[in-house]
Enzyme design. Structure first.
Site, PDB file in Angstrom:
ATOM      1  N   TYR A 175     -39.392  22.790 -22.639  1.00 17.28           N
ATOM      2  CA  TYR A 175     -39.420  23.962 -23.521  1.00 17.28           C
ATOM      3  C   TYR A 175     -40.810  24.600 -23.361  1.00 17.28           C
ATOM      4  O   TYR A 175     -41.525  24.804 -24.338  1.00 17.28           O
ATOM      5  CB  TYR A 175     -39.175  23.576 -24.979  1.00 17.28           C
ATOM      6  CG  TYR A 175     -37.951  22.732 -25.222  1.00 17.28           C
ATOM      7  CD1 TYR A 175     -36.718  23.331 -25.465  1.00 17.28           C
ATOM      8  CD2 TYR A 175     -38.021  21.345 -25.203  1.00 17.28           C
ATOM      9  CE1 TYR A 175     -35.589  22.559 -25.687  1.00 17.28           C
ATOM     10  CE2 TYR A 175     -36.896  20.568 -25.424  1.00 17.28           C
ATOM     11  CZ  TYR A 175     -35.687  21.181 -25.678  1.00 17.28           C
ATOM     12  OH  TYR A 175     -34.564  20.408 -25.903  1.00 17.28           O
ATOM     13  N   CYS A 227     -41.751  22.516 -34.620  1.00 18.73           N
ATOM     14  CA  CYS A 227     -41.954  23.546 -35.643  1.00 18.73           C
ATOM     15  C   CYS A 227     -40.978  23.344 -36.798  1.00 18.73           C
ATOM     16  O   CYS A 227     -40.852  24.200 -37.654  1.00 18.73           O
ATOM     17  CB  CYS A 227     -41.818  24.943 -35.042  1.00 18.73           C
ATOM     18  SG  CYS A 227     -40.249  25.208 -34.222  1.00 18.73           S
ATOM     19  N   GLN A 261     -47.079  31.708 -28.874  1.00 21.66           N
ATOM     20  CA  GLN A 261     -47.390  31.272 -30.240  1.00 21.66           C
ATOM     21  C   GLN A 261     -48.017  32.416 -31.026  1.00 21.66           C
ATOM     22  O   GLN A 261     -48.835  33.153 -30.485  1.00 21.66           O
ATOM     23  CB  GLN A 261     -48.351  30.078 -30.190  1.00 21.66           C
ATOM     24  CG  GLN A 261     -47.803  28.862 -29.449  1.00 21.66           C
ATOM     25  CD  GLN A 261     -46.791  28.072 -30.263  1.00 21.66           C
ATOM     26  OE1 GLN A 261     -46.488  28.392 -31.402  1.00 21.66           O
ATOM     27  NE2 GLN A 261     -46.237  27.035 -29.664  1.00 21.66           N
ATOM     28  N   GLU A 305     -37.834  25.617 -18.808  1.00 22.80           N
ATOM     29  CA  GLU A 305     -37.701  26.663 -19.826  1.00 22.80           C
ATOM     30  C   GLU A 305     -36.422  27.455 -19.559  1.00 22.80           C
ATOM     31  O   GLU A 305     -36.073  27.729 -18.416  1.00 22.80           O
ATOM     32  CB  GLU A 305     -38.958  27.568 -19.757  1.00 22.80           C
ATOM     33  CG  GLU A 305     -38.870  28.904 -20.449  1.00 22.80           C
ATOM     34  CD  GLU A 305     -38.663  28.816 -21.961  1.00 22.80           C
ATOM     35  OE1 GLU A 305     -39.332  28.007 -22.628  1.00 22.80           O
ATOM     36  OE2 GLU A 305     -37.808  29.578 -22.466  1.00 22.80           O
ATOM     37  N   ASP A 323     -41.548  20.647 -26.747  1.00 17.47           N
ATOM     38  CA  ASP A 323     -41.866  21.602 -27.812  1.00 17.47           C
ATOM     39  C   ASP A 323     -40.631  22.462 -28.080  1.00 17.47           C
ATOM     40  O   ASP A 323     -40.605  23.655 -27.786  1.00 17.47           O
ATOM     41  CB  ASP A 323     -43.059  22.461 -27.333  1.00 17.47           C
ATOM     42  CG  ASP A 323     -43.546  23.432 -28.401  1.00 17.47           C
ATOM     43  OD1 ASP A 323     -43.044  23.379 -29.536  1.00 17.47           O
ATOM     44  OD2 ASP A 323     -44.433  24.247 -28.089  1.00 17.47           O
TER      45      ASP A 323
HETATM   46  N1  SAH Z   1     -44.377  25.317 -25.429  1.00 19.24           N
HETATM   47  C1  SAH Z   1     -44.314  26.746 -25.454  1.00 19.24           C
HETATM   48  C2  SAH Z   1     -43.021  27.307 -26.050  1.00 19.24           C
HETATM   49  C3  SAH Z   1     -42.509  26.679 -27.305  1.00 19.24           C
HETATM   50  S1  SAH Z   1     -41.258  27.576 -28.157  1.00 19.24           S
HETATM   51  C4  SAH Z   1     -45.503  27.318 -26.192  1.00 19.24           C
HETATM   52  O1  SAH Z   1     -46.240  26.612 -26.855  1.00 19.24           O
HETATM   53  O2  SAH Z   1     -45.732  28.526 -26.072  1.00 19.24           O
HETATM   54  C5  SAH Z   1     -39.790  26.895 -27.579  1.00 19.24           C
HETATM   55  C6  SAH Z   1     -39.371  27.390 -26.217  1.00 19.24           C
HETATM   56  O3  SAH Z   1     -38.143  26.749 -25.907  1.00 19.24           O
HETATM   57  C7  SAH Z   1     -39.119  28.890 -26.104  1.00 19.24           C
HETATM   58  O4  SAH Z   1     -39.861  29.400 -25.026  1.00 19.24           O
HETATM   59  C8  SAH Z   1     -37.610  28.992 -25.831  1.00 19.24           C
HETATM   60  O5  SAH Z   1     -37.281  30.060 -24.951  1.00 19.24           O
HETATM   61  C9  SAH Z   1     -37.342  27.653 -25.177  1.00 19.24           C
HETATM   62  N2  SAH Z   1     -35.961  27.154 -25.273  1.00 19.24           N
HETATM   63  C10 SAH Z   1     -35.075  27.322 -26.297  1.00 19.24           C
HETATM   64  N3  SAH Z   1     -33.947  26.637 -26.045  1.00 19.24           N
HETATM   65  C11 SAH Z   1     -34.118  26.016 -24.851  1.00 19.24           C
HETATM   66  C12 SAH Z   1     -33.298  25.154 -24.070  1.00 19.24           C
HETATM   67  N4  SAH Z   1     -32.086  24.801 -24.470  1.00 19.24           N
HETATM   68  N5  SAH Z   1     -33.789  24.703 -22.911  1.00 19.24           N
HETATM   69  C13 SAH Z   1     -35.023  25.053 -22.478  1.00 19.24           C
HETATM   70  N6  SAH Z   1     -35.845  25.860 -23.182  1.00 19.24           N
HETATM   71  C14 SAH Z   1     -35.403  26.340 -24.358  1.00 19.24           C
END
Ligand code: SAH
Length: 472
Positions: free
Chosen positions: A241, A337, A212, A262, A310
């Site tokens: 995610y 977001c 973030q 992830e 997320d």
């Molecule tokens: N919850 C974490 C990351 C949120 S951002 C935090 O707060 O730091 C969203 C995340 O989703 C990113 O790390 C991205 O790599 C991941 N992502 C994107 N598409 C995805 C998918 N299809 N399956 C799993 N993860 C995914």
């Protein structure tokens, strides 16, 4: 507080709301959310920042040349040229200074920025990440070629000016395909990562993993997410995610077990290390597409009491949502977001037996139009819930036009293809794809007035964006 007095405002385009005072920006976001989500439940007042400046811990700059001088900055919002920026009101000031210093060092070391027309030159971008809590700094030099003339001297010169830099990485990106970082990285100094502390836990951040960008507000956001989850110590928690595992690790002491999912392999690698350095043993991570993972989990009848999700701006996939409903957790905490895709996903979940209980916006991106929201959904019991069997596709198509704004489509296209596209071009492609445009939006003033037609490369890029937002 009045609006930002930023000299780059018009050309840069990054801070869409900076002409408004901070208070008005917050009201703007609140109203936007009420319009999009107000039908589901009361929306708590957005949590803003006391000092909404210099909050970005991740700064990236493009490098180029103009009239023989090296420049660094951001891509202009309406063309592909670079707007030279030395300091930005939302970015970390030390990171900005480091970028200016690198520009000067390039000159003294006779290194040139990469020029995409001639195919010559060295440096494409610089990425600086700074830890809020530990103050560690990572500098990533993104180069077009591997060969780095006077590498050691260059790095030493940088370190002598900024001893607080704890690691320097060279990332090699020979062919720019819309992604800033290439496959290959080489550590030039330090460990190749930095560490930050969030909610009392330590997190490793490597160049490519998501982290973030506003750490102060992130703590507020995560605390809200966990408060909404009301953990008792007995739950099985699924963190979808999960990035570098932040939310799941912070929740781990308050639940029985956590599973994190992830897609990005670097983030998963960091997540595993993060669990270890925080002595968290009741957590497992899977590198997978969250949709695929959920389909498997639903087929295997896995049991999760709470799902925290997320997703990126596109929201969750249909597969993900369908399987989530099959898994049927008691609570879903949705961190979003992008309120547009959140609204779309809530529309599905509330038709499938969930009720939205709480919505809390947190201002993670002051001065920009972006809005972060955390939302609690609870499962209705069988008596309360009469299932309405509406297919997702049906819901999607009727609301296709509402799914992403023109600005969101423009941002997506710029980020993924480096192309700037106008609203007119987007409208033309939408028409071609059968998404009905608003009456008169796209009509020339007189019948024979000539309109510029969207070129094929832009059309392709816009179609990709429309696909991404689930509009076609
Ligand atoms: N919850 C974490 C990351 C949120 S951002 C935090 O707060 O730091 C969203 C995340 O989703 C990113 O790390 C991205 O790599 C991941 N992502 C994107 N598409 C995805 C998918 N299809 N399956 C799993 N993860 C995914």
């Amino acid at each position: 507080m009045s609006g930002l007095n930023c000299p780059y405002r018009k050309k840069c385009g990054g801070c869409q709301l900076s002409n408004l005072s901070y208070e008005r920006q917050l009201s703007f976001k609140q109203v936007k959310l009420i319009k999009l989500l107000g039908k589901y439940c009361h929306i708590s007042e957005i949590i803003g920042m006391k000092n909404p400046y210099h909050y970005r811990n991740k700064v990236q700059a493009a490098f180029g040349e103009r009239k023989g001088e090296i420049i660094s900055g951001v891509y202009q919002s309406s063309t592909k040229s670079i707007v030279a920026v030395d300091s930005c009101m939302i970015e970390d000031p030390t990171a900005d200074e480091i970028i200016v210093t690198i520009r000067k060092l390039l000159k003294s070391f006779k290194l040139r920025p990469f020029n995409s027309t001639t195919g010559k030159g060295f440096l494409r971008h610089v990425l600086v990440k700074r830890s809020f809590a530990t103050k560690q700094i990572m500098v990533v030099l993104v180069t077009a070629v591997r060969e780095f003339k006077s590498e050691t001297k260059f790095v030493n010169a940088l370190l002598s000016r900024y001893p607080e830099i704890t690691t320097v990485v060279q990332n090699i990106n020979p062919e720019y395909n819309g992604l800033m970082l290439g496959e290959e990285s080489k550590i030039l100094y330090g460990d190749g990562y930095i560490e930050d502390i969030l909610c009392g836990f330590k997190f490793r951040i490597s160049p490519k993993a998501f982290y973030q960008v506003n750490p102060q507000q992130t703590e507020i956001l995560y605390n809200k997410a966990l408060e909404f989850a009301e953990l008792s110590g007995k739950e099985t928690l699924l963190d979808c995610y999960c990035g570098t595992g932040t939310i799941g690790i912070i929740a781990s002491k308050k639940v029985k077990s956590v599973v994190g999912v992830e897609l990005n392999s670097d983030a998963v690698r960091d997540a595993l290390v993060n669990a270890k350095i925080n002595d968290v043993e009741n957590i497992a991570f899977y590198e997978a597409d969250a949709g695929d993972f959920m389909v498997d989990a639903a087929q295997n009848k896995e049991n999760y009491d709470i799902v925290i999700m997320d997703p990126p701006r596109a929201g969750a996939s249909k597969d993900f949502l369908r399987s989530l409903v099959t898994l049927s957790p008691q609570k879903i905490v949705y961190v979003s977001c992008n309120p547009v895709t959140l609204a779309r996903d809530l529309s599905f979940l509330t038709r499938k037996g969930y009720k939205v209980k709480k919505i809390q916006p947190v201002d993670m991106f002051p001065h920009t139009e972006h809005v972060e929201t955390v939302c609690l959904l609870s499962k209705l019991n069988a008596k309360q819930h009469i299932e309405i069997n509406l297919d997702m596709d049906e819901l999607d198509l009727t609301d296709a036009e509402k799914k992403a704004t023109y600005q969101e489509i423009k941002d997506y296209v710029l980020e993924h293809s480096g192309l700037k596209v106008s609203s007119l071009y987007i409208a033309q492609v939408k028409q071609k794809c059968g998404i009905i445009e608003r009456e008169n939006y796209n009509k020339p003033k007189s019948e024979d007035a000539k309109q510029p037609q969207c070129p094929p490369d832009k059309e392709k890029a816009i179609k990709e964006a429309l696909k991404y937002f689930g509009m076609i």
